[in-house]
Design a protein around this motif. Structure first.
Motif, short mmCIF file in Angstrom:
data_model
loop_
_atom_site.label_atom_id
_atom_site.label_comp_id
_atom_site.label_asym_id
_atom_site.label_seq_id
_atom_site.Cartn_x
_atom_site.Cartn_y
_atom_site.Cartn_z
N VAL A 121 -13.41 4.31 8.20
CA VAL A 121 -12.69 3.78 9.20
C VAL A 121 -11.37 4.58 8.90
O VAL A 121 -10.61 5.30 7.45
CB VAL A 121 -11.54 2.34 8.70
N VAL A 122 -10.33 5.26 9.55
CA VAL A 122 -9.84 6.73 9.87
C VAL A 122 -8.76 6.05 10.88
O VAL A 122 -8.75 5.35 11.65
CB VAL A 122 -9.85 7.69 10.59
N LEU A 123 -7.24 5.76 9.66
CA LEU A 123 -6.38 5.10 10.54
C LEU A 123 -5.43 6.15 10.55
O LEU A 123 -4.99 6.97 9.78
CB LEU A 123 -5.58 4.02 9.03
N VAL A 124 -5.41 5.90 11.93
CA VAL A 124 -3.87 7.67 12.28
C VAL A 124 -2.90 6.39 12.81
O VAL A 124 -2.14 5.96 13.70
CB VAL A 124 -4.31 7.96 13.72
N GLU A 125 -0.89 7.45 12.33
CA GLU A 125 -0.31 6.74 11.93
C GLU A 125 0.63 7.41 12.04
O GLU A 125 1.41 8.41 10.98
CB GLU A 125 0.00 5.45 11.02
N ARG A 126 2.13 7.71 12.71
CA ARG A 126 2.85 8.96 12.20
C ARG A 126 3.80 8.71 11.48
O ARG A 126 5.11 9.59 10.67
CB ARG A 126 3.72 9.15 13.45
N ASP A 127 4.34 7.58 11.22
CA ASP A 127 6.13 6.70 10.25
C ASP A 127 5.62 6.64 9.38
O ASP A 127 4.41 6.24 9.06
CB ASP A 127 5.68 5.26 11.22
N ALA A 128 6.48 7.55 8.18
CA ALA A 128 6.02 7.94 6.97
C ALA A 128 6.18 7.01 6.23
O ALA A 128 5.01 6.02 4.90
CB ALA A 128 7.20 8.90 6.50
N ALA A 129 7.02 5.91 6.52
CA ALA A 129 6.96 4.35 6.16
C ALA A 129 5.30 3.16 5.76
O ALA A 129 5.57 2.65 4.87
CB ALA A 129 8.40 3.92 5.86
N VAL A 130 5.40 3.19 7.12
CA VAL A 130 4.44 2.84 7.80
C VAL A 130 3.14 3.43 7.08
O VAL A 130 2.13 2.60 6.49
CB VAL A 130 3.91 2.37 8.95
N CYS A 131 2.68 4.35 6.44
CA CYS A 131 1.53 4.60 6.41
C CYS A 131 1.48 4.44 4.73
O CYS A 131 0.86 4.82 4.42
CB CYS A 131 2.09 6.43 6.53
N LYS A 132 2.85 4.87 3.95
CA LYS A 132 2.60 4.54 2.64
C LYS A 132 2.39 2.78 2.49
O LYS A 132 1.58 2.57 1.43
CB LYS A 132 4.51 4.42 2.07
N ALA A 133 2.52 1.76 3.60
CA ALA A 133 2.19 0.44 3.26
C ALA A 133 0.54 0.60 3.39
O ALA A 133 -0.11 -0.58 3.01
CB ALA A 133 2.73 -0.19 4.03
N LEU A 134 0.11 1.87 4.18
CA LEU A 134 -1.36 1.18 4.56
C LEU A 134 -1.83 1.95 3.73
O LEU A 134 -3.18 1.24 2.77
CB LEU A 134 -1.29 1.90 5.92
N GLU A 135 -1.45 2.63 2.76
CA GLU A 135 -1.71 3.72 1.40
C GLU A 135 -1.85 2.39 0.47
O GLU A 135 -2.87 2.29 -0.64
CB GLU A 135 -1.33 4.54 1.46
N ARG A 136 -0.98 1.62 0.11
CA ARG A 136 -0.58 0.63 -0.95
C ARG A 136 -1.90 -0.65 -0.28
O ARG A 136 -2.36 -1.05 -1.49
CB ARG A 136 0.52 -0.12 -0.80
N ASN A 137 -1.91 -1.23 0.81
CA ASN A 137 -2.88 -2.11 1.19
C ASN A 137 -4.39 -1.48 1.27
O ASN A 137 -5.13 -2.21 0.85
CB ASN A 137 -2.93 -2.43 2.56
N ARG A 138 -4.70 0.03 1.25
CA ARG A 138 -6.25 0.38 0.80
C ARG A 138 -6.16 0.04 -0.11
O ARG A 138 -7.15 -0.12 -1.28
CB ARG A 138 -5.76 1.79 1.49
N ALA A 139 -5.04 0.39 -1.24
CA ALA A 139 -5.77 1.06 -2.30
C ALA A 139 -5.52 -1.37 -3.13
O ALA A 139 -6.54 -1.21 -3.76
CB ALA A 139 -4.10 0.74 -3.65
N LEU A 140 -4.21 -2.07 -2.95
CA LEU A 140 -4.99 -3.41 -2.85
C LEU A 140 -6.52 -3.62 -2.61
O LEU A 140 -6.90 -4.36 -3.67
CB LEU A 140 -3.81 -4.16 -1.82
N LEU A 141 -7.14 -3.45 -1.42
CA LEU A 141 -8.17 -3.64 -0.78
C LEU A 141 -9.36 -3.06 -1.96
O LEU A 141 -10.49 -3.62 -1.47
CB LEU A 141 -8.15 -3.89 0.62
N ASN A 142 -9.22 -2.27 -2.47
CA ASN A 142 -9.71 -1.33 -2.89
C ASN A 142 -10.93 -0.12 -1.79
O ASN A 142 -11.99 -0.72 -1.63
CB ASN A 142 -10.34 -1.77 -4.01
N ALA A 143 -10.64 -0.59 -0.69
CA ALA A 143 -11.27 0.19 0.77
C ALA A 143 -11.23 1.28 0.68
O ALA A 143 -10.62 2.19 1.21
CB ALA A 143 -10.15 -1.05 1.75
N GLU A 144 -12.56 1.76 0.26
CA GLU A 144 -12.62 3.47 -0.07
C GLU A 144 -13.11 3.59 1.15
O GLU A 144 -13.62 4.81 1.43
CB GLU A 144 -13.43 3.40 -1.42
N ALA A 145 -13.59 2.98 1.74
CA ALA A 145 -14.31 3.65 3.72
C ALA A 145 -13.07 4.16 4.15
O ALA A 145 -13.38 4.57 5.10
CB ALA A 145 -14.90 2.61 4.06
N VAL A 146 -11.99 3.26 3.68
CA VAL A 146 -10.99 3.93 4.61
C VAL A 146 -9.92 4.95 4.14
O VAL A 146 -9.19 4.68 3.53
CB VAL A 146 -9.68 2.60 4.69
#
Length: 189
Positions: free
Chosen positions: A71-96
């Motif tokens: 899964v590739v998430l494309v987002e331009r807003d830096a703060a939103v990307c940081k939240a996406l990264e935090r959620n990826r880590a929280l879920l340990n979603a290695e496919a993202v």
């Protein structure tokens, strides 16, 4: 709680994800997400998914939860990307993978085919049809890709690639949602 969403199904089911306030960011409503993933139930397992204008990441994380291989998430807003990264880590979603980029610029590059594309751009900016055409023209779609388009209800989607056929459509309040299937490689209409 505001700025929080819940994963509906799959291995991350019931997990809650937080996202920041950002202009135009509106997660796909739970009811619409549930309907969409019921429509895609035979297409997500092992699929390569692209979530453009990812925002909260609701669609991409839901796909990962249900067994997408990538899964590739494309987002331009830096703060939103940081939240996406935090959620990826929280879920340990290695496919993202999270990519901070302007969607139009990202799509102008050399495409790599995806099986499922989620396209949910900001409303009333005229982005849907041009993005769909670039997806088709630049090699971003596998031969029988499914393309989910979420836009303001009542928007007429004229000028989509001629080799796409609508599979399902629905409306929920201000949101119109559409699932297309790419039928073959051909010219745009």
């Amino acid at each position: 709680m505001k700025n929080e969403l819940r994963i509906i199904g799959g291995r991350f089911r019931s997990r809650k994800l937080k996202f920041p306030n950002a202009p135009g960011l509106r997660p796909t409503p739970d009811r619409v997400r549930e309907t969409l993933f019921n429509w895609l139930r035979n297409d997500i397992e092992g699929a390569r998914c692209l979530d453009l204008y990812a925002g909260s990441g609701a669609l991409g994380f839901e796909a990962a939860s249900r067994g997408a291989a990538k899964v590739v998430l494309v987002e331009r807003d830096a703060a939103v990307c940081k939240a996406l990264e935090r959620n990826r880590a929280l879920l340990n979603a290695e496919a993202v993978d999270v990519i901070q980029a302007d969607t139009e610029r990202f799509l102008s590059g050399t495409g790599q085919p995806f099986d499922v594309v989620f396209l949910d751009p900001p409303f009333r900016e005229g982005l849907v049809v041009p993005c769909c055409r670039v997806l088709e023209e630049n090699g971003w779609l596998s031969p029988r890709a499914k393309i989910y388009v979420e836009a303001e209800s009542g928007l007429r989607l004229l000028g989509l690639p001629g080799n796409w056929r609508v599979l399902r459509e629905g409306k929920a309040g201000e949101v119109g949602y559409h699932l297309y299937e790419r039928m073959f490689s051909g010219p745009c209409s």
